[in-house]
Structure formats: structure tokens, C-alpha cells
Enzyme design. Structure first.
Site, mmCIF file in Angstrom:
data_model
loop_
_atom_site.group_PDB
_atom_site.id
_atom_site.type_symbol
_atom_site.label_atom_id
_atom_site.label_comp_id
_atom_site.label_asym_id
_atom_site.label_seq_id
_atom_site.Cartn_x
_atom_site.Cartn_y
_atom_site.Cartn_z
ATOM 1 N N HIS A 1 11.832 19.744 -54.790
ATOM 2 C CA HIS A 1 11.036 18.968 -53.832
ATOM 3 C C HIS A 1 9.582 19.413 -53.717
ATOM 4 O O HIS A 1 8.867 18.955 -52.833
ATOM 5 C CB HIS A 1 11.676 18.990 -52.436
ATOM 6 C CG HIS A 1 12.975 18.262 -52.346
ATOM 7 N ND1 HIS A 1 13.492 17.821 -51.143
ATOM 8 C CD2 HIS A 1 13.867 17.890 -53.290
ATOM 9 C CE1 HIS A 1 14.648 17.213 -51.361
ATOM 10 N NE2 HIS A 1 14.895 17.251 -52.661
ATOM 11 N N HIS B 1 23.826 16.664 -55.037
ATOM 12 C CA HIS B 1 24.311 16.038 -53.807
ATOM 13 C C HIS B 1 24.853 14.617 -54.029
ATOM 14 O O HIS B 1 25.215 13.950 -53.064
ATOM 15 C CB HIS B 1 23.199 15.982 -52.758
ATOM 16 C CG HIS B 1 22.769 17.321 -52.248
ATOM 17 N ND1 HIS B 1 23.661 18.286 -51.832
ATOM 18 C CD2 HIS B 1 21.535 17.863 -52.090
ATOM 19 C CE1 HIS B 1 22.998 19.360 -51.440
ATOM 20 N NE2 HIS B 1 21.705 19.134 -51.598
ATOM 21 N N GLU C 1 19.162 11.178 -54.904
ATOM 22 C CA GLU C 1 20.371 11.882 -54.476
ATOM 23 C C GLU C 1 20.341 12.335 -53.015
ATOM 24 O O GLU C 1 21.372 12.679 -52.468
ATOM 25 C CB GLU C 1 20.637 13.090 -55.388
ATOM 26 C CG GLU C 1 19.610 14.176 -55.284
ATOM 27 C CD GLU C 1 20.255 15.556 -55.132
ATOM 28 O OE1 GLU C 1 21.462 15.685 -55.353
ATOM 29 O OE2 GLU C 1 19.525 16.492 -54.768
ATOM 30 N N HIS D 1 17.746 18.058 -63.148
ATOM 31 C CA HIS D 1 17.851 18.398 -61.732
ATOM 32 C C HIS D 1 18.309 19.852 -61.637
ATOM 33 O O HIS D 1 19.507 20.152 -61.722
ATOM 34 C CB HIS D 1 18.860 17.452 -61.066
ATOM 35 C CG HIS D 1 18.785 17.430 -59.577
ATOM 36 N ND1 HIS D 1 17.849 16.694 -58.891
ATOM 37 C CD2 HIS D 1 19.519 18.059 -58.636
ATOM 38 C CE1 HIS D 1 18.016 16.842 -57.598
ATOM 39 N NE2 HIS D 1 19.025 17.682 -57.411
ATOM 40 N N ASP E 1 12.397 13.142 -55.734
ATOM 41 C CA ASP E 1 13.562 12.988 -54.863
ATOM 42 C C ASP E 1 13.239 12.250 -53.564
ATOM 43 O O ASP E 1 12.472 12.742 -52.734
ATOM 44 C CB ASP E 1 14.144 14.350 -54.505
ATOM 45 C CG ASP E 1 14.433 15.212 -55.722
ATOM 46 O OD1 ASP E 1 13.632 15.180 -56.677
ATOM 47 O OD2 ASP E 1 15.441 15.934 -55.720
#
Length: 260
Positions: free
Chosen positions: A181, A72, A43, A154, A12
């Protein structure tokens, strides 16, 4: 002509520092590892959160072939038209038909094709279509064009990601997790030849809480009050994974974790 192809998945991208890190590192990373196809999750690439046409363009011009999204993706309405226009800018496939864009695409290299799927988990996340049901439908369509398929799942829950990996083992070439993350150390080849990792990590500010300025994240958690998050400056990291896939069998033969 090589019997294998190398597919790079990058974690990400967060805010401006993540875009800058990608721009500096991705071209060299691709050259040194003979990368054939690059998938980058974008995103959170806009300053604040979400993705904007400008940040998406940053990622593509840095060397991404496909940009995937997540929960997101739709935060910024400015990206909606671009999601409709650009077939290589994805949003999760298990959003409804009313959502702009598409959840999968095919990268055509002439001598081979790679299908890329973007999928969102539902455990501790939004109540979207069941991803296990959705992926069955998507794979059936993609198999008409290629057997080499990679899935960006995701999702929040590690158990949901692991379950998806085993569910797709032998049916797709690779499954990699995004969203949390934090890179996990469980890169592996599953019994039927699918490459897997629970989360490939983040491309963004290293001294942060998942890309957020630590003091702000702490304030939010300590007070339970609304806090406007910001992204810190400073050194950035780039996390990802390389899947080496046989062209004839579409099976993964090597999984290599990357952290810069």
C-alpha cells in the site's frame, strides 16, 4: 494504428472510499492517457477487508478490465461463486486447485491480446506454492496466446519482488508489486525490456495507516491486543503506474508512476 499500447495498473483499492475515488478518477485517467487495458487490485475493496461481489462490480463498472486479488481474496465467502464465474476476476495463481477461481486471464482486444497474471509472494506470508515455480508454468500456457504479459506480484518482501522482476525480465512485459500500500520510487525498465516497480501503492484514505484509521493501528501495535480495524473517511488517493509496451516486441518502452 499505434505501435504501442498503454497498460494501467492501479494500486490496492481499500474500502468504500477507495471504490469512490476509483469511480471518480479512473474514467478521466484512462481518457487522458489513452489507456488500452486497465488492471486494478481489489482484494481489500470490501468494507473491513476482502472483496465482495458488490465491491468487485464497483471496480469493473469504474473501468477496470481485470481485477486482481491477494492474500485477503478469500476472506469473504460471498465472492467464491463470482471468482468461478468471472474470468477477469483473479486470485493468486499459486493457491491450490481446490481454491475457487483462476490466477490468470487474457484480455482480447482483437488486434492484440494482453495476458494478466496474479501471483502471491511467500516471504512473511502464507506458505503457498513457490511463486517462481508457479509463474514458469503460467507463462508457458499464456505464451500460446500472447507475448504481452503483465504480472501483479502481491508480496510483502521487497527483495522477493525485486528478485521476481529480474527472474521474469525479458519473459514478460511488466511486473508490478502490490500489497504494501506504499508506492515505491523505483519504476524502471529492466535490462531485457521488462517494466518494473516494487509497489504501485494504494487507492484509499490518504490519512490512514495503509487504509486503516491511525488510532486503531496504533492501538494494535502499542498493546498487541486484538483490534477491530476500520477505514477512515476523508480525502482519498489513487496510486498506480502506466506501462507503455511495444506491440511487436512485447517490451516496455516507458514506465510512468501515477498519484492522484
Amino acid at each position: 494504428m499505434s505501435d504501442t499500447i498503454n497498460i494501467l495498473a492501479v494500486g490496492d483499492v481499500v474500502s468504500a472510499s477507495g471504490c469512490e475515488k476509483l469511480r471518480k478518477c479512473l474514467p478521466k485517467l484512462k481518457r487522458e492517457n489513452n489507456i488500452d487495458v486497465t488492471v486494478v487490485n481489489g482484494e481489500n475493496s470490501a468494507v473491513g477487508n476482502g472483496i465482495l461481489p458488490m465491491s468487485a462490480d464497483d471496480i469493473f463498472t469504474s473501468g477496470a478490465d481485470v481485477v486482481t486479488g491477494g492474500n485477503h481474496t478469500f476472506r469473504r465467502r460471498e465472492i467464491y461463486d463470482e471468482l468461478e464465474r468471472n474470468e477477469f476476476l483473479l486470485r493468486p495463481a499459486n493457491y491450490g486447485k481446490e481454491a475457487p477461481g483462476r490466477g490468470y486471464t487474457v484480455v482480447d482486444r482483437g488486434s492484440f491480446r494482453v495476458g494478466v497474471v496474479n501471483l502471491c509472494g511467500t516471504v512473511f506470508m502464507e506458505p503457498l506454492e513457490n511463486p517462481f515455480i508457479c509463474i514458469d508454468r503460467v507463462i508457458e500456457k499464456l505464451k500460446e496466446e500472447t507475448d504481452i504479459i503483465v504480472v501483479d506480484f502481491h508480496a510483502e518482501a521487497t527483495a522477493e519482488k525485486r528478485a521476481m522482476g529480474f527472474y521474469l525480465d525479458g519473459r514478460v512485459s511488466a511486473v508490478f508489486g502490490t500489497h504494501t500500500h506504499v508506492p515505491t520510487a523505483d519504476e524502471q525498465i529492466l535490462p531485457q525490456g521488462t517494466g518494473y516497480i516494487t509497489d504501485i501503492g494504494m487507492t484509499g484514505p490518504k490519512m490512514s495507516v495503509l487504509g486503516v484509521t491511525p488510532e486503531l493501528a496504533i492501538e494494535k501495535m502499542k498493546t498487541n491486543m486484538p483490534v477491530r480495524f476500520q477505514n477512515p473517511n476523508g480525502d482519498a488517493e489513487l496510486d498506480g503506474v502506466i506501462f507503455t509496451v511495444r506491440r511487436d516486441t512485447a517490451k516496455t518502452v516507458c514506465v510512468k508512476r501515477i498519484s492522484l
